[in-house]
Design a protein around this motif. Structure first.
Motif, PDB file in Angstrom:
ATOM      1  N   SER A   1       0.928  -1.580   0.155  1.00 54.17           N
ATOM      2  CA  SER A   1      -0.072  -0.175  -0.163  1.00 54.17           C
ATOM      3  C   SER A   1       0.302   1.127  -0.155  1.00 54.17           C
ATOM      4  O   SER A   1       0.805   2.068  -0.225  1.00 54.17           O
TER       5      SER A   1
ATOM      6  N   SER B   1       4.329  -2.475  -5.711  1.00 54.24           N
ATOM      7  CA  SER B   1       3.612  -3.013  -5.210  1.00 54.24           C
ATOM      8  C   SER B   1       1.979  -3.890  -6.007  1.00 54.24           C
ATOM      9  O   SER B   1       1.398  -4.531  -5.737  1.00 54.24           O
TER      10      SER B   1
ATOM     11  N   GLU C   1       0.600  -7.382  -4.088  1.00 55.04           N
ATOM     12  CA  GLU C   1      -0.798  -7.406  -4.153  1.00 55.04           C
ATOM     13  C   GLU C   1      -0.661  -9.249  -4.869  1.00 55.04           C
ATOM     14  O   GLU C   1      -1.425  -9.805  -4.568  1.00 55.04           O
TER      15      GLU C   1
END
Length: 153
Positions: free
Chosen positions: A90, A115, A119
């Motif tokens: 995040s 990211s 993720e």
């Protein structure tokens, strides 16, 4: 958070800055994920306020502060939560967003890509979160292409 959701960004920013200061004081110089969590809110609100700012110098200052805050957030989450934490993911996305706003496209792409990778590897796979980062990464690449840069394949 309530002030932010109600659109009272300046009041929300003051409250979150105060909270972050309290977290810093309590951490007594040590890294703390609470400092970074507050920092993420600070950066998001700075980017919201800067979007409406007419004074270009103030806008630039807010966006630059958002980048600085997000860099600290990423470093704090790496230390307190680990390199592969969802919070680190995040923070990398948040830093990418701030960098994109400042026109630092290559750096934004690097952070969005990090990211995106994190993720996609999470135990609790969230397709919406993956698609949000994917869209941010795509936007950064397309924006970079519009500047005349070559596509990095």
């Amino acid at each position: 958070l309530i002030q932010d959701r109600q659109g009272n960004y300046k009041e929300a920013l003051a409250t979150i800055r105060e909270s972050q200061k309290l977290f810093r004081d309590r951490a007594n110089g040590k890294p703390s994920s609470l400092i970074a969590k507050a920092g993420m809110s600070i950066a998001k609100i700075l980017l919201k306020i800067s979007r409406e700012e007419q004074d270009l110098e103030k806008k630039k200052q807010m966006e630059e502060e958002a980048v600085t805050v997000e860099e600290e957030n990423l470093a704090l989450f790496e230390i307190t939560c680990g390199e592969d934490s969802p919070l680190t993911s995040s923070a990398a996305k948040g830093l990418g967003e701030a960098l994109l706003r400042r026109g630092r496209f290559a750096e934004a792409i690097t952070n969005f890509a990090r990211s995106y990778l994190l993720e996609a590897q999470k135990d609790a796979f969230d397709l919406i979160a993956v698609m949000e980062v994917h869209n941010s990464l795509f936007t950064a690449h397309m924006t970079l292409l519009r500047t005349g840069a070559a596509l990095d394949r």
